[in-house]
Design a protein around this motif. Structure first.
Motif, PDB file in Angstrom:
ATOM      1  N   VAL A  72      -4.553  -9.667   5.838  1.00 26.11           N
ATOM      2  CA  VAL A  72      -3.365  -8.828   5.745  1.00 26.11           C
ATOM      3  C   VAL A  72      -3.268  -7.950   6.994  1.00 26.11           C
ATOM      4  O   VAL A  72      -4.193  -7.201   7.297  1.00 26.11           O
ATOM      5  CB  VAL A  72      -3.434  -7.920   4.497  1.00 26.11           C
ATOM      6  CG1 VAL A  72      -2.146  -7.137   4.324  1.00 26.11           C
ATOM      7  CG2 VAL A  72      -3.744  -8.729   3.242  1.00 26.11           C
ATOM      8  N   THR A  73      -2.163  -8.074   7.697  1.00 23.52           N
ATOM      9  CA  THR A  73      -1.983  -7.259   8.901  1.00 23.52           C
ATOM     10  C   THR A  73      -0.779  -6.351   8.687  1.00 23.52           C
ATOM     11  O   THR A  73       0.297  -6.824   8.318  1.00 23.52           O
ATOM     12  CB  THR A  73      -1.739  -8.154  10.134  1.00 23.52           C
ATOM     13  OG1 THR A  73      -2.756  -9.148  10.164  1.00 23.52           O
ATOM     14  CG2 THR A  73      -1.772  -7.346  11.420  1.00 23.52           C
ATOM     15  N   ILE A  74      -0.990  -5.075   8.877  1.00 24.29           N
ATOM     16  CA  ILE A  74       0.075  -4.107   8.646  1.00 24.29           C
ATOM     17  C   ILE A  74       0.353  -3.308   9.921  1.00 24.29           C
ATOM     18  O   ILE A  74      -0.572  -2.778  10.539  1.00 24.29           O
ATOM     19  CB  ILE A  74      -0.317  -3.147   7.491  1.00 24.29           C
ATOM     20  CG1 ILE A  74      -0.414  -3.921   6.161  1.00 24.29           C
ATOM     21  CG2 ILE A  74       0.680  -1.985   7.369  1.00 24.29           C
ATOM     22  CD1 ILE A  74      -0.894  -3.087   4.981  1.00 24.29           C
ATOM     23  N   ASN A  75       1.613  -3.264  10.320  1.00 26.64           N
ATOM     24  CA  ASN A  75       2.036  -2.370  11.407  1.00 26.64           C
ATOM     25  C   ASN A  75       2.859  -1.271  10.768  1.00 26.64           C
ATOM     26  O   ASN A  75       3.955  -1.526  10.269  1.00 26.64           O
ATOM     27  CB  ASN A  75       2.923  -3.110  12.414  1.00 26.64           C
ATOM     28  CG  ASN A  75       2.106  -3.986  13.313  1.00 26.64           C
ATOM     29  OD1 ASN A  75       1.033  -3.589  13.757  1.00 26.64           O
ATOM     30  ND2 ASN A  75       2.593  -5.188  13.568  1.00 26.64           N
ATOM     31  N   ASP A  76       2.339  -0.065  10.796  1.00 27.21           N
ATOM     32  CA  ASP A  76       2.982   1.019  10.061  1.00 27.21           C
ATOM     33  C   ASP A  76       3.732   1.973  10.989  1.00 27.21           C
ATOM     34  O   ASP A  76       3.251   2.312  12.068  1.00 27.21           O
ATOM     35  CB  ASP A  76       1.899   1.796   9.289  1.00 27.21           C
ATOM     36  CG  ASP A  76       2.451   3.063   8.665  1.00 27.21           C
ATOM     37  OD1 ASP A  76       3.397   2.951   7.863  1.00 27.21           O
ATOM     38  OD2 ASP A  76       1.964   4.162   8.998  1.00 27.21           O
ATOM     39  N   PHE A  77       4.895   2.381  10.539  1.00 27.59           N
ATOM     40  CA  PHE A  77       5.694   3.344  11.307  1.00 27.59           C
ATOM     41  C   PHE A  77       5.990   4.567  10.455  1.00 27.59           C
ATOM     42  O   PHE A  77       7.134   5.020  10.358  1.00 27.59           O
ATOM     43  CB  PHE A  77       6.981   2.666  11.803  1.00 27.59           C
ATOM     44  CG  PHE A  77       6.703   1.390  12.524  1.00 27.59           C
ATOM     45  CD1 PHE A  77       6.311   1.402  13.857  1.00 27.59           C
ATOM     46  CD2 PHE A  77       6.746   0.181  11.857  1.00 27.59           C
ATOM     47  CE1 PHE A  77       5.988   0.233  14.512  1.00 27.59           C
ATOM     48  CE2 PHE A  77       6.432  -1.014  12.495  1.00 27.59           C
ATOM     49  CZ  PHE A  77       6.055  -0.980  13.836  1.00 27.59           C
ATOM     50  N   GLY A  78       4.960   5.050   9.794  1.00 24.04           N
ATOM     51  CA  GLY A  78       5.106   6.261   9.001  1.00 24.04           C
ATOM     52  C   GLY A  78       5.730   6.042   7.638  1.00 24.04           C
ATOM     53  O   GLY A  78       6.470   6.891   7.136  1.00 24.04           O
ATOM     54  N   ALA A  79       5.413   4.902   7.006  1.00 25.14           N
ATOM     55  CA  ALA A  79       5.957   4.617   5.674  1.00 25.14           C
ATOM     56  C   ALA A  79       5.272   5.499   4.630  1.00 25.14           C
ATOM     57  O   ALA A  79       4.104   5.849   4.768  1.00 25.14           O
ATOM     58  CB  ALA A  79       5.740   3.146   5.330  1.00 25.14           C
ATOM     59  N   THR A  80       6.011   5.829   3.571  1.00 30.00           N
ATOM     60  CA  THR A  80       5.419   6.576   2.454  1.00 30.00           C
ATOM     61  C   THR A  80       4.647   5.586   1.577  1.00 30.00           C
ATOM     62  O   THR A  80       4.891   4.374   1.629  1.00 30.00           O
ATOM     63  CB  THR A  80       6.514   7.234   1.597  1.00 30.00           C
ATOM     64  OG1 THR A  80       7.379   6.198   1.099  1.00 30.00           O
ATOM     65  CG2 THR A  80       7.333   8.236   2.399  1.00 30.00           C
ATOM     66  N   PRO A  81       3.728   6.084   0.734  1.00 30.56           N
ATOM     67  CA  PRO A  81       2.983   5.182  -0.148  1.00 30.56           C
ATOM     68  C   PRO A  81       3.906   4.304  -1.003  1.00 30.56           C
ATOM     69  O   PRO A  81       3.609   3.136  -1.240  1.00 30.56           O
ATOM     70  CB  PRO A  81       2.167   6.143  -1.025  1.00 30.56           C
ATOM     71  CG  PRO A  81       1.953   7.337  -0.147  1.00 30.56           C
ATOM     72  CD  PRO A  81       3.228   7.468   0.649  1.00 30.56           C
ATOM     73  N   GLY A  82       5.036   4.849  -1.445  1.00 31.30           N
ATOM     74  CA  GLY A  82       5.983   4.074  -2.247  1.00 31.30           C
ATOM     75  C   GLY A  82       6.523   2.873  -1.487  1.00 31.30           C
ATOM     76  O   GLY A  82       6.639   1.767  -2.023  1.00 31.30           O
TER      77      GLY A  82
END
Lengths: 103, 209
Positions: A72-82
Motif C-alpha cells: 500500500v503506497t499513500i501520498n498524503d496532502f493533509g487528509a483528515t482521518p475520515g
C-alpha cells in the motif's frame, strides 16, 4: 516531508492493483498492489509531519477488519482521518473488482 | 448571517475564539501576525461559526469557533477576485501562484462568475500578511450550484493546467465540495466533502437534491 511505514499480518488477497484519490489539499492518493508475502505493507509520504499516532490509529482499525496482503503506497496532502478511511475503503473495493457504482 | 467554507473572518484576537483545547503557542503567534480565521466545513452552531486557524506549516491547523458578534469583517474568495486583489500584492512577481491569477481569472470567467482563491494565496490576499510560499499550489473554489457538464469540467481542467503552478480546484455544489481533478476523471464514486464529513457518492448523484 515525512515517510511512515506500517506492517500488518494478512490472510486475504486482493485481485488487482487499484489507484484512487487525487493530488490536492486535504486529500490523498492510495495505491494498492497485490502481494504474496502474507502482509500488508504500508508506506506513507506526507507533508504534514508529526501525525504518526493518528495514522497508526486509522490503519490499525482498517487493517484489522481488512487483513489483505498488499503493498500500500499513500501520498498524503493533509487528509483528515475520515478522508483517509474512505479512500482506503474505495481502493479496497476497486482492487476487488466489483465496480457496481458504475452499473 | 451566512457563512461558507473558505470565507475568511477577521477578529480582534485569540480572546475571541471558543475552543475545546487550550490554545497552543503557534496559534497565538499566528493570530497576532494575522487576525484572520478560515470558516471550516462543519455544521453551524447557534451563533457560533466553526473556524480554523492556519499556522506556517501544513501540520499547524487549529479548530475553534467564533461567536457572530466577534466577527469584525467577512472576506469571501469572490471578493478577492472582484477587487483583483493580486494586482496590489507586493509579492506578485515572486510567487508563481499569485502570478498565475490573471490567466486563471480570464479562463474561469468563461465557466463561473463565482469563484476565488483559497488556501495560502487567498489568506495572503485577504490579510496582506506573507503566507504563500514560492512553492505554494493555487487553491481555488468554484461555485457550481447546478450540474457542471462533464465536457465543461474536462475543458476547465485542461485550460487551468496551462499555468505554471499546480492548481487545485474544489467545485462547491449544494451538497458539498468535490475536486475538479477527480470529477473530470469521470470515474465513480467521487469524494464529496459535506459539513457532516466526507462521503463517497456516485458521480451522477453529486448534484441531486
Amino acid at each position: 516531508m515525512e515517510t511512515l511505514t506500517f506492517e500488518y499480518r494478512a490472510t486475504r488477497t486482493i485481485h488487482q492493483r487499484s489507484h484512487v484519490g487525487v493530488v490536492g489539499s486535504g486529500d490523498l492518493e492510495v495505491l494498492l498492489e497485490p502481494s504474496s508475502n502474507g502482509q500488508a505493507q504500508i508506506t506513507i509520504r506526507t507533508g504534514s509531519e508529526g501525525f504518526g499516532d493518528a495514522w497508526k490509529a486509522v490503519l490499525d482499525r482498517f487493517f484489522l477488519v481488512n487483513d489483505i496482503a498488499a503493498k500500500v503506497t499513500i501520498n498524503d496532502f493533509g487528509a483528515t482521518p475520515g478522508v483517509v478511511n474512505l479512500r482506503l475503503a474505495q481502493a479496497l473495493e476497486v482492487s476487488q473488482d466489483v465496480p457496481h457504482h458504475q452499473r | 448571517m451566512e457563512f461558507h467554507p473558505h470565507d475568511l473572518l477577521k477578529l480582534k484576537g485569540e480572546e475571541d475564539l471558543i475552543c475545546d483545547s487550550p490554545l497552543q503557542d503557534w496559534v497565538k503567534e499566528s493570530l497576532s501576525r494575522a487576525p484572520f480565521v478560515v470558516v471550516r466545513r462543519a455544521p453551524l452552531m447557534k451563533k457560533l461559526v466553526p473556524v480554523g486557524v492556519r499556522g506556517e506549516s501544513r501540520s499547524e491547523r487549529f479548530a475553534a469557533f467564533i461567536p457572530y458578534d466577534k466577527i469584525l469583517e467577512t472576506i469571501t474568495p469572490e471578493q478577492l477576485v472582484e477587487k483583483t486583489s493580486w494586482e496590489q500584492n507586493e509579492r506578485f512577481h515572486f510567487i508563481d501562484a499569485l502570478q498565475s491569477l490573471p490567466h486563471v481569472s480570464k479562463t474561469l470567467s468563461r465557466f463561473s462568475e463565482n469563484w476565488g482563491p483559497t488556501g495560502s494565496v487567498g489568506f495572503e490576499l485577504a490579510s496582506n500578511v506573507y503566507t504563500a510560499k514560492p512553492t505554494s499550489d493555487l487553491d481555488l473554489v468554484v461555485r457550481t450550484p447546478s450540474l457542471l457538464p462533464m465536457e465543461l469540467a474536462v475543458d476547465l481542467k485542461t485550460q487551468i493546467s496551462k499555468v505554471k503552478v499546480r492548481v487545485d480546484v474544489q467545485l462547491e455544489t449544494p451538497n458539498g465540495a468535490i475536486a475538479l481533478d477527480e470529477y473530470s476523471n469521470g470515474k465513480s464514486p467521487v469524494l464529496l466533502r459535506t459539513e457532516n464529513g466526507p462521503q463517497l457518492v456516485k458521480i451522477q448523484e453529486i448534484w441531486n437534491t
